[in-house]
Design a protein around this motif. Structure first.
Motif, PDB file in Angstrom:
ATOM      1  N   ARG A  68      49.107  36.012  41.680  1.00  0.00           N
ATOM      2  CA  ARG A  68      47.863  35.729  40.952  1.00  0.00           C
ATOM      3  C   ARG A  68      46.927  34.854  41.773  1.00  0.00           C
ATOM      4  NH1 ARG A  68      47.470  33.084  34.847  1.00  0.00           N
ATOM      5  NH2 ARG A  68      45.173  33.147  34.691  1.00  0.00           N
ATOM      6  N   ALA A  69      47.491  33.847  42.454  1.00  0.00           N
ATOM      7  CA  ALA A  69      46.656  32.955  43.263  1.00  0.00           C
ATOM      8  C   ALA A  69      45.993  33.712  44.408  1.00  0.00           C
ATOM      9  CB  ALA A  69      47.500  31.806  43.804  1.00  0.00           C
ATOM     10  N   ALA A  70      46.749  34.601  45.056  1.00  0.00           N
ATOM     11  CA  ALA A  70      46.181  35.376  46.156  1.00  0.00           C
ATOM     12  C   ALA A  70      45.050  36.275  45.666  1.00  0.00           C
ATOM     13  CB  ALA A  70      47.277  36.204  46.826  1.00  0.00           C
ATOM     14  N   SER A  71      45.253  36.906  44.510  1.00  0.00           N
ATOM     15  CA  SER A  71      44.212  37.767  43.947  1.00  0.00           C
ATOM     16  C   SER A  71      42.954  36.971  43.619  1.00  0.00           C
ATOM     17  CB  SER A  71      44.736  38.462  42.689  1.00  0.00           C
ATOM     18  OG  SER A  71      45.818  39.318  42.996  1.00  0.00           O
ATOM     19  N   THR A  72      43.144  35.761  43.088  1.00  0.00           N
ATOM     20  CA  THR A  72      41.997  34.912  42.756  1.00  0.00           C
ATOM     21  C   THR A  72      41.207  34.557  44.005  1.00  0.00           C
ATOM     22  OG1 THR A  72      43.149  33.985  40.845  1.00  0.00           O
ATOM     23  CG2 THR A  72      41.282  32.722  41.737  1.00  0.00           C
ATOM     24  N   LEU A  73      41.900  34.202  45.073  1.00  0.00           N
ATOM     25  CA  LEU A  73      41.218  33.846  46.314  1.00  0.00           C
ATOM     26  C   LEU A  73      40.462  35.035  46.898  1.00  0.00           C
ATOM     27  CD1 LEU A  73      43.901  31.582  48.022  1.00  0.00           C
ATOM     28  CD2 LEU A  73      41.663  30.885  47.164  1.00  0.00           C
ATOM     29  N   ILE A  74      41.050  36.211  46.812  1.00  0.00           N
ATOM     30  CA  ILE A  74      40.353  37.404  47.307  1.00  0.00           C
ATOM     31  C   ILE A  74      39.077  37.652  46.502  1.00  0.00           C
ATOM     32  CG2 ILE A  74      40.497  39.928  47.451  1.00  0.00           C
ATOM     33  CD1 ILE A  74      43.426  39.575  48.261  1.00  0.00           C
ATOM     34  N   THR A 112      33.265  46.358  56.707  1.00  0.00           N
ATOM     35  CA  THR A 112      34.589  46.975  56.635  1.00  0.00           C
ATOM     36  C   THR A 112      35.584  46.044  55.955  1.00  0.00           C
ATOM     37  OG1 THR A 112      34.171  48.252  58.649  1.00  0.00           O
ATOM     38  CG2 THR A 112      36.481  47.958  57.994  1.00  0.00           C
ATOM     39  N   ALA A 113      35.519  44.768  56.300  1.00  0.00           N
ATOM     40  CA  ALA A 113      36.417  43.786  55.692  1.00  0.00           C
ATOM     41  C   ALA A 113      36.184  43.689  54.187  1.00  0.00           C
ATOM     42  CB  ALA A 113      36.213  42.420  56.345  1.00  0.00           C
ATOM     43  N   VAL A 114      34.933  43.681  53.770  1.00  0.00           N
ATOM     44  CA  VAL A 114      34.612  43.602  52.347  1.00  0.00           C
ATOM     45  C   VAL A 114      35.178  44.826  51.618  1.00  0.00           C
ATOM     46  CG1 VAL A 114      32.729  43.695  50.665  1.00  0.00           C
ATOM     47  CG2 VAL A 114      32.583  42.135  52.603  1.00  0.00           C
ATOM     48  N   GLY A 115      35.020  46.003  52.207  1.00  0.00           N
ATOM     49  CA  GLY A 115      35.553  47.211  51.587  1.00  0.00           C
ATOM     50  C   GLY A 115      37.068  47.172  51.456  1.00  0.00           C
ATOM     51  N   LEU A 116      37.732  46.680  52.488  1.00  0.00           N
ATOM     52  CA  LEU A 116      39.193  46.583  52.450  1.00  0.00           C
ATOM     53  C   LEU A 116      39.658  45.574  51.408  1.00  0.00           C
ATOM     54  CD1 LEU A 116      39.883  46.743  56.289  1.00  0.00           C
ATOM     55  CD2 LEU A 116      40.579  48.450  54.588  1.00  0.00           C
ATOM     56  N   TYR A 117      38.974  44.464  51.326  1.00  0.00           N
ATOM     57  CA  TYR A 117      39.370  43.457  50.330  1.00  0.00           C
ATOM     58  C   TYR A 117      39.054  43.910  48.907  1.00  0.00           C
ATOM     59  CZ  TYR A 117      41.004  39.780  53.420  1.00  0.00           C
ATOM     60  OH  TYR A 117      41.748  39.055  54.298  1.00  0.00           O
ATOM     61  N   ALA A 118      37.955  44.653  48.746  1.00  0.00           N
ATOM     62  CA  ALA A 118      37.672  45.210  47.417  1.00  0.00           C
ATOM     63  C   ALA A 118      38.780  46.184  47.012  1.00  0.00           C
ATOM     64  CB  ALA A 118      36.315  45.910  47.421  1.00  0.00           C
ATOM     65  N   GLY A 119      39.229  47.012  47.952  1.00  0.00           N
ATOM     66  CA  GLY A 119      40.338  47.911  47.675  1.00  0.00           C
ATOM     67  C   GLY A 119      41.623  47.161  47.406  1.00  0.00           C
ATOM     68  N   SER A 120      41.820  46.057  48.134  1.00  0.00           N
ATOM     69  CA  SER A 120      43.014  45.241  47.926  1.00  0.00           C
ATOM     70  C   SER A 120      43.046  44.661  46.523  1.00  0.00           C
ATOM     71  CB  SER A 120      43.055  44.112  48.959  1.00  0.00           C
ATOM     72  OG  SER A 120      44.130  43.222  48.703  1.00  0.00           O
ATOM     73  N   LEU A 121      41.889  44.141  46.084  1.00  0.00           N
ATOM     74  CA  LEU A 121      41.831  43.549  44.740  1.00  0.00           C
ATOM     75  C   LEU A 121      42.043  44.618  43.669  1.00  0.00           C
ATOM     76  CD1 LEU A 121      41.381  40.940  43.158  1.00  0.00           C
ATOM     77  CD2 LEU A 121      38.917  41.453  43.158  1.00  0.00           C
ATOM     78  N   ALA A 122      41.454  45.801  43.877  1.00  0.00           N
ATOM     79  CA  ALA A 122      41.630  46.889  42.913  1.00  0.00           C
ATOM     80  C   ALA A 122      43.090  47.307  42.834  1.00  0.00           C
ATOM     81  CB  ALA A 122      40.753  48.075  43.308  1.00  0.00           C
ATOM     82  N   ALA A 123      43.761  47.406  43.970  1.00  0.00           N
ATOM     83  CA  ALA A 123      45.174  47.784  43.978  1.00  0.00           C
ATOM     84  C   ALA A 123      46.033  46.745  43.269  1.00  0.00           C
ATOM     85  CB  ALA A 123      45.645  47.969  45.425  1.00  0.00           C
ATOM     86  N   ARG A 124      45.724  45.486  43.457  1.00  0.00           N
ATOM     87  CA  ARG A 124      46.497  44.423  42.816  1.00  0.00           C
ATOM     88  C   ARG A 124      46.346  44.471  41.295  1.00  0.00           C
ATOM     89  NH1 ARG A 124      47.446  40.087  46.939  1.00  0.00           N
ATOM     90  NH2 ARG A 124      46.586  40.900  48.883  1.00  0.00           N
ATOM     91  N   THR A 125      45.134  44.761  40.833  1.00  0.00           N
ATOM     92  CA  THR A 125      44.926  44.823  39.373  1.00  0.00           C
ATOM     93  C   THR A 125      45.650  46.028  38.759  1.00  0.00           C
ATOM     94  OG1 THR A 125      42.868  46.071  39.677  1.00  0.00           O
ATOM     95  CG2 THR A 125      42.693  43.665  39.550  1.00  0.00           C
ATOM     96  N   GLN A 126      46.023  46.997  39.586  1.00  0.00           N
ATOM     97  CA  GLN A 126      46.751  48.183  39.114  1.00  0.00           C
ATOM     98  C   GLN A 126      48.248  48.072  39.411  1.00  0.00           C
ATOM     99  OE1 GLN A 126      44.778  51.458  41.057  1.00  0.00           O
ATOM    100  NE2 GLN A 126      42.763  50.908  40.211  1.00  0.00           N
ATOM    101  N   ASP A 127      48.682  46.836  39.715  1.00  0.00           N
ATOM    102  CA  ASP A 127      50.094  46.556  40.005  1.00  0.00           C
ATOM    103  C   ASP A 127      50.618  47.297  41.238  1.00  0.00           C
ATOM    104  OD1 ASP A 127      50.444  44.758  37.903  1.00  0.00           O
ATOM    105  OD2 ASP A 127      50.849  46.381  36.479  1.00  0.00           O
ATOM    106  N   VAL A 129      51.047  46.240  44.305  1.00  0.00           N
ATOM    107  CA  VAL A 129      51.042  45.005  45.080  1.00  0.00           C
ATOM    108  C   VAL A 129      51.198  45.279  46.582  1.00  0.00           C
ATOM    109  CG1 VAL A 129      52.132  42.770  45.416  1.00  0.00           C
ATOM    110  CG2 VAL A 129      51.939  43.735  43.113  1.00  0.00           C
ATOM    111  N   GLY A 130      52.109  46.178  46.933  1.00  0.00           N
ATOM    112  CA  GLY A 130      52.332  46.477  48.349  1.00  0.00           C
ATOM    113  C   GLY A 130      51.079  46.991  49.027  1.00  0.00           C
ATOM    114  N   LEU A 131      50.383  47.924  48.366  1.00  0.00           N
ATOM    115  CA  LEU A 131      49.130  48.440  48.918  1.00  0.00           C
ATOM    116  C   LEU A 131      48.085  47.334  48.985  1.00  0.00           C
ATOM    117  CD1 LEU A 131      47.328  50.741  49.902  1.00  0.00           C
ATOM    118  CD2 LEU A 131      46.850  51.280  47.485  1.00  0.00           C
ATOM    119  N   GLY A 132      48.038  46.498  47.942  1.00  0.00           N
ATOM    120  CA  GLY A 132      47.072  45.409  47.920  1.00  0.00           C
ATOM    121  C   GLY A 132      47.267  44.455  49.088  1.00  0.00           C
TER     122      GLY A 132
END
Length: 276
Positions: A68-74, A112-127, A129-132
């Motif tokens: 949760r903390a990592a997702s918040t920071l992202i 590119t970094a923003v796009g990757l982090y947006a995808g990371s956050l989306a993956a985390r919200t969908q559980d 975690v590994g992809l995120g």
């Protein structure tokens, strides 16, 4: 990086984007984004938030129980990336061609970094975690590359640096003869030199003389080829405006004032010394 500076093939995209950025009706807000109120560019300060939060998120991703903390920071980094990008684009649009070519790739890495982090956050919200985490580490690599390119722009190409900062170190103390008063037409910009340092000399009616360092603090443009109006000089390169009597930067993109000189007239000659 040297090859990228010479990549003229990028100029079509560079000029097109620059035109769009410069046409945005920001008014006085443009100087706020440049950092004139701060005394140096705002962009390097703004980027600390996304870089710091994303790096911290990567550390937390290596530890158990910190999802949760990592997702918040992202999320915080993504929110801060937009304002940081705006300040960067406004500064970029007022650079020289070689700097703009490098800056375009710097921006591409960060997008590119923003796009990757947006995808990371989306993956985390969908559980997922590994992809995120994988997308997060990829985003950190992209933003690190962008930061390295930004460092090249700042420290190799001197983007955003005060190009008049060296003047007080080059001009020796005391009064210097600049020339006869009659050599300076009223309200016309004239270039002279003190200790091989180019200076701008403007004589007003009543033999009042103003002298500033000639190299614009923004990008080193020749103020002696600029426009004199209402007690100010406008740089011919990027439009920065400085007060003649004290060098204050009235309008950006320059974020630093111009070194100014005290003047006096002795036996029909103009003499000058650097203001403390």
């Amino acid at each position: 990086m040297d090859g990228l500076e010479r990549a003229a093939a990028l100029d079509g995209v560079v000029l097109s984007i620059r035109s769009m950025v410069q046409k945005v009706p920001l008014g006085r807000g443009r100087d706020v984004l440049h950092g004139r109120w701060l005394g140096h560019p705002v962009h390097p300060l703004m980027v600390q938030v996304p870089i710091g939060t994303w790096f911290s998120a990567a550390i937390l991703d290596l530890l158990p129980g910190q999802r949760r903390a990592a997702s918040t920071l992202i999320g915080v980094g993504l929110a801060a990336a937009g304002p940081a990008a705006v300040t960067g684009w406004v500064d970029w649009a007022e650079l020289q061609r070689r700097q703009m070519r490098v800056g375009l790739v710097h921006a591409a890495a960060n997008v590119t970094a923003v796009g990757l982090y947006a995808g990371s956050l989306a993956a985390r919200t969908q559980d997922r975690v590994g992809l995120g985490k994988a997308l997060g580490f990829a985003g950190l690599a992209a933003v690190s590359l962008g930061g390295a390119i930004g460092g090249h722009m700042a420290y190799r190409q001197a983007s955003g640096a005060n190009h008049a900062e060296v003047v007080p170190q080059l001009v020796s103390p005391g009064w210097h003869n600049v020339g006869a008063v009659a050599d300076f037409p009223v309200r016309q910009a004239v270039q002279r030199h003190i200790n091989n340092v180019p200076i701008l000399v403007v004589r007003e009616s009543g033999n009042r003389v103003h002298i500033l360092a000639d190299s614009c603090s923004h990008m080193g443009g020749p103020l002696s080829k600029g426009t004199i109006d209402d007690g100010c000089v406008q740089c011919p390169w990027h439009g920065s405006v400085f007060r003649l009597h004290d060098g204050w930067n009235v309008r950006g993109p320059a974020t630093a004032p111009q070194p100014a000189f005290e003047t006096r007239i002795t036996d029909g000659c103009v003499e000058a010394r650097l203001r403390a």
